[in-house]
Structures are given as C-alpha cells and as structure tokens.
Write a protein that holds these residues in place. Structure first.
Motif, short mmCIF file in Angstrom:
data_model
loop_
_atom_site.label_atom_id
_atom_site.label_comp_id
_atom_site.label_asym_id
_atom_site.label_seq_id
_atom_site.Cartn_x
_atom_site.Cartn_y
_atom_site.Cartn_z
N LYS A 112 0.83 -1.20 0.00
CA LYS A 112 0.00 0.00 0.00
C LYS A 112 0.87 1.26 0.00
O LYS A 112 0.62 2.21 -0.76
CB LYS A 112 -0.92 -0.02 1.22
N LYS A 157 2.59 1.96 -3.40
CA LYS A 157 1.70 2.57 -4.38
C LYS A 157 1.46 4.04 -4.06
O LYS A 157 1.37 4.88 -4.97
CB LYS A 157 0.39 1.80 -4.43
N GLU A 158 1.37 4.37 -2.77
CA GLU A 158 1.16 5.77 -2.37
C GLU A 158 2.38 6.63 -2.72
O GLU A 158 2.24 7.76 -3.21
CB GLU A 158 0.89 5.84 -0.87
#
Length: 475
Positions: free
Chosen positions: A269, A272-273
């Motif tokens: 996560k 991707k951020e």
C-alpha cells in the motif's frame, strides 16, 4: 572549552574563512565532539579580537554546510549526526588536495581499529556471515576461453550476465525501453547516478535513518541530503509531499526491502502511495534492492515493476557472493543507461570481466534457486533465534522481527543516549552501528544478526546484559 583558534591579520584570507577552516579541522580531529557547544558569538569575537559579524558569518556558513546546528536559546553546537551530509565551502578546495575530502566518523575509525585486533564480536559489518555464503561451483576456464568471452563484453556489461539477470529479476519489465548496466556493486551505481543526474547544490530525499548519510559521496559532489521520517510501513507520505513542496527535490532514494539500517520493508500500500506522489511531482525514484535475494518469504512487487519508467533500479549479488566479488546492476531507461555507460568509458572505469563470469556461472546453475532458498531458510532460523535472545531485553530495547536482510534495529527505551554512551559498547568489544551514523538520532543501533551462531549468541547476550545494566545505572 579552551579556544585553539587564532586569526592571522597579516593574511589576505578573510577572517571568517580562517575561523571556518579551523573549526572544521577541530571537528575532523575530534577536538570538537558532536553535540559540543561552542562559545557565544560575542565571547568568541572578544577572544579572537574580531568583530562579532565575523563570527556570525562563519557560524552561519558552517550551519548551512552541515557542520554546526543553531537553536534559539541553546546556542551553537557541533552537528550530532549525518556525517556524510557535511560539505566544504568552494574556496577550500585547494586546501583539500593534501588531505581526504571527508574524514570518516571517529566512531567508525575506532571500530576498524578494534576489528583489526580480532578480539571483538563484529555485528557492525555489512556483509553476510561467511559460513552462510552458498557454495557455488565455477567452471574451469582456460585463458583462451576467457579471451573469447571478453568479446561478449559491451559498454554496459557482459551480455550473458545481462541476459541471466533480466531473466531472473525482470521477466515482467520487458518492452518498456529499459536496459541494464553492470556495476561493481550497487554503491558504484549510486556514484554514477550522482555524477550524471545531480549538480552541486541539488537535493536528494531519502528515508531517515538511511545509510546514505554515512557515505561521503554526496558531500564530495556538493549534493544535499534530506531525510524523511519513516515508520513500519515505510517512508511517511505526508512528510515526503511536504518536503517536495518546500524543497526542489531532484531524486528520491528508497531502500524498500529490508531497509538499511532499520530492516523495515515497505508495505505494498505504501509503495503505491509513494509512486502516486512521485508521479504527481514528476520525481524520479532510485530503488536500491540489494537485499532482494535475502527475503524469507514471497517478495512484494518492486517499485520498478509497478512503475518501470519512474524508477531507476539498483540490484546486487555481492551480499550473497561476499564483498570480495562486487557485482551489481542498474536497470533504467535506455537513454540514461547509455549516458552512464559513456561516462564510465570516458573515465576508464570498467567493471572487470572475471566477477561477471562468476556471477553468470552462479545464476546459470540449475541449483541456484535451491541454494538461494537454503540460504534464506538458514537466515530465517538465525533471525528467529536472535529474536528469542532479544526477548530478555524487551523492557530496555525496542525491536521488531525482520522478514529478511541482514539487520535488526534496536532502540533504547530509557534516557536519550549520547555519543559518549556508545563507548561502553567498544569497551565491551561489541561492535554495532549506532544510529548517529545514519541520522541525527543517537539512541538506536543497527545489528547484523547473521554472524550469530549458538555460541556467539550467548556471547552477545552476555555483553549486551553488561552494557544494558551500565546504561540503566548511569541514566
């Protein structure tokens, strides 16, 4: 403190430059220690018999160059950490030719001296323990065969090795206009990227703490390093975006798998951020993935695989082969790889053929994957045993189990430690890497757990028990 600086008013050199040069020399020679407070501007000006503005000018420039830190109400102090982030003023270059550009951190010098004595438990090392290194077989080659293989050398590396690396590490990143440049370890890749992509005065962002702060490469080039706080998920995205908005960041350097020094791995996560933020601001990323082959389980997708044209990837086999065989690679868009290869040729800095032959032979063996998996199994066992050992210290040292790599990160739970506190480790012949080598923080340490077999784990436990009791007693 006793003032050992003087101003020669017969010299043409400006007074503030004389003072600046002498203060840097005092820090390098450990006459001034990290965190030590300097005299006030007014008092120092009186002692040197110069205008206060002379001292103010010198202090301000030394602060901008990373040697001093100034806080309202607490005075001027020698910078605690980030030794590799200190720079020299341009007018000092002539004086530097007769001495090293940056003297290494005094604590590292002490560690090297104790390692040479061969009486210490070395958990400072950045290498895999020798007894864990896989036993690869290398074919016998005649000199004529080596000469023949040399014909397959290109400016970017040995063709069979490039094919093996692409096949094993980048099967899903084809068709994006990428190419490989073989290097002598990943640090050489960092060096060439600095030369090609950055100019003096540019700023690169990275995690805080980061081993980049221990390298003199950036100060030598006049490049600034800015650290961004991180947590168990990885680099803090909000802090990263705020830094990008405030500073003109040219590159973001990340160590997403088993980060050096903390051992953390960035979550999918968070990856991707980070990519989303960097795409928003058109910020290139350097992904240093040297611990990829030391992952205990299924590796997360690399940043490179998620955004091929956004990311410059650095890899290495040196951690598996031992530091004596330096093999790494840089995987990036073809125009950049060509520029880097051209620069290497101009400076006659080629990567030797023999290490590339060794690496090709190892990757080509049918049992390479089996050997690599056996290595990670052994590492996992040692990591678990080390975690069990650390449980006895959990009230005093914070730590988290790792999912691969070489390092654990231990943080002292009590009073803030100073540089002087870390001398107790040297006196007990326990060599570790204190956090001030990687950050401005001083209360954590990087520990390479891989040399610890059953016997040495017991020695480690005994030494850390004595050190912990001493630190608590003097807290």
């Amino acid at each position: 403190m006793i003032i050992i600086w003087t101003i020669d008013k017969t010299k043409k050199e400006p007074y503030y430059q004389q003072l600046l040069r002498q203060i840097i020399a005092s820090i390098q020679q450990a006459e001034l220690t990290p965190g030590q407070r300097l005299p006030s501007e007014r008092n120092l000006a009186q002692m040197l018999q110069v205008n206060r503005s002379t001292v103010v000018h010198a202090f301000e420039e030394l602060t901008s160059l990373g040697w001093l830190e100034r806080k309202q109400g607490s005075g001027t102090h020698v910078t605690h950490g980030q030794w590799g982030n200190r720079q020299f003023a341009i007018y000092q270059w002539n004086a530097l030719f007769s001495s090293p550009l940056l003297k290494e951190d005094p604590y590292i010098t002490q560690i090297k001296n104790q390692k040479a004595a061969k009486k210490s438990l070395d958990l400072y090392t950045g290498d895999l323990s020798n007894d864990l290194i896989p036993d690869f077989e290398f074919p016998t080659m005649t000199w004529d065969q080596i000469i023949h293989e040399e014909r397959q050398m290109t400016p970017t590396g040995y063709i069979p090795l490039k094919k093996q690396i692409t096949k094993r590490f980048f099967p899903d990143v084809t068709g994006y206009g990428q190419d490989l440049l073989i290097t002598s370890g990943s640090t050489q890749g960092i060096f060439w990227l600095i030369q090609i992509l950055l100019n003096p005065g540019d700023t690169i962002a990275t995690e805080d703490p980061s081993f980049l702060f221990s390298l003199p490469l950036f100060a030598a080039r006049g490049v600034h390093l800015k650290g961004v706080v991180q947590n168990k998920e990885g680099i803090d995205c909000q802090a990263l975006e705020e830094l990008i908005q405030k500073k003109k960041i040219k590159l973001l350097y990340l160590n997403p798998n088993h980060q050096n020094p903390t051992g953390n791995s960035m979550s999918l996560k968070r990856r991707k951020e980070v990519l989303q933020i960097c795409q928003k601001y058109h910020l290139p990323i350097i992904e240093d993935d040297v611990f990829r082959e030391l992952n205990f389980g299924q590796a997360l997708p690399s940043l490179k695989s998620l955004a091929p044209n956004q990311v410059i990837y650095l890899g290495s086999l040196s951690k598996i082969f031992s530091s004596s065989i330096k093999i790494g690679w840089l995987f990036a868009p073809k125009p950049l790889v060509k520029s880097l290869a051209d620069a290497k040729q101009v400076m006659d800095n080629k990567t030797d053929l023999l290490p590339q032959l060794f690496a090709t032979a190892a990757l080509s063996q049918s049992n390479y994957k089996t050997q690599q998996q056996q290595l990670t199994t052994n590492l996992h066992d040692r990591s678990q045993a080390f975690t069990d050992t650390l449980q006895a210290f959990s009230q005093d040292w914070q730590f988290f189990p790792v999912s691969g790599g070489l390092y654990y990160w231990l943080s002292w739970r009590h009073q803030k430690l100073t540089r002087n506190d870390w001398q107790i480790f040297l006196r007990n012949n326990l060599l570790v890497a204190p956090s001030f080598l990687f950050s401005n923080h001083t209360s954590s340490m990087r520990v390479n757990y891989t040399p610890l077999d059953d016997k040495e784990r017991l020695i480690f436990k005994q030494k850390l028990t004595l050190i912990t009791e001493h630190l608590k007693k003097n807290g």
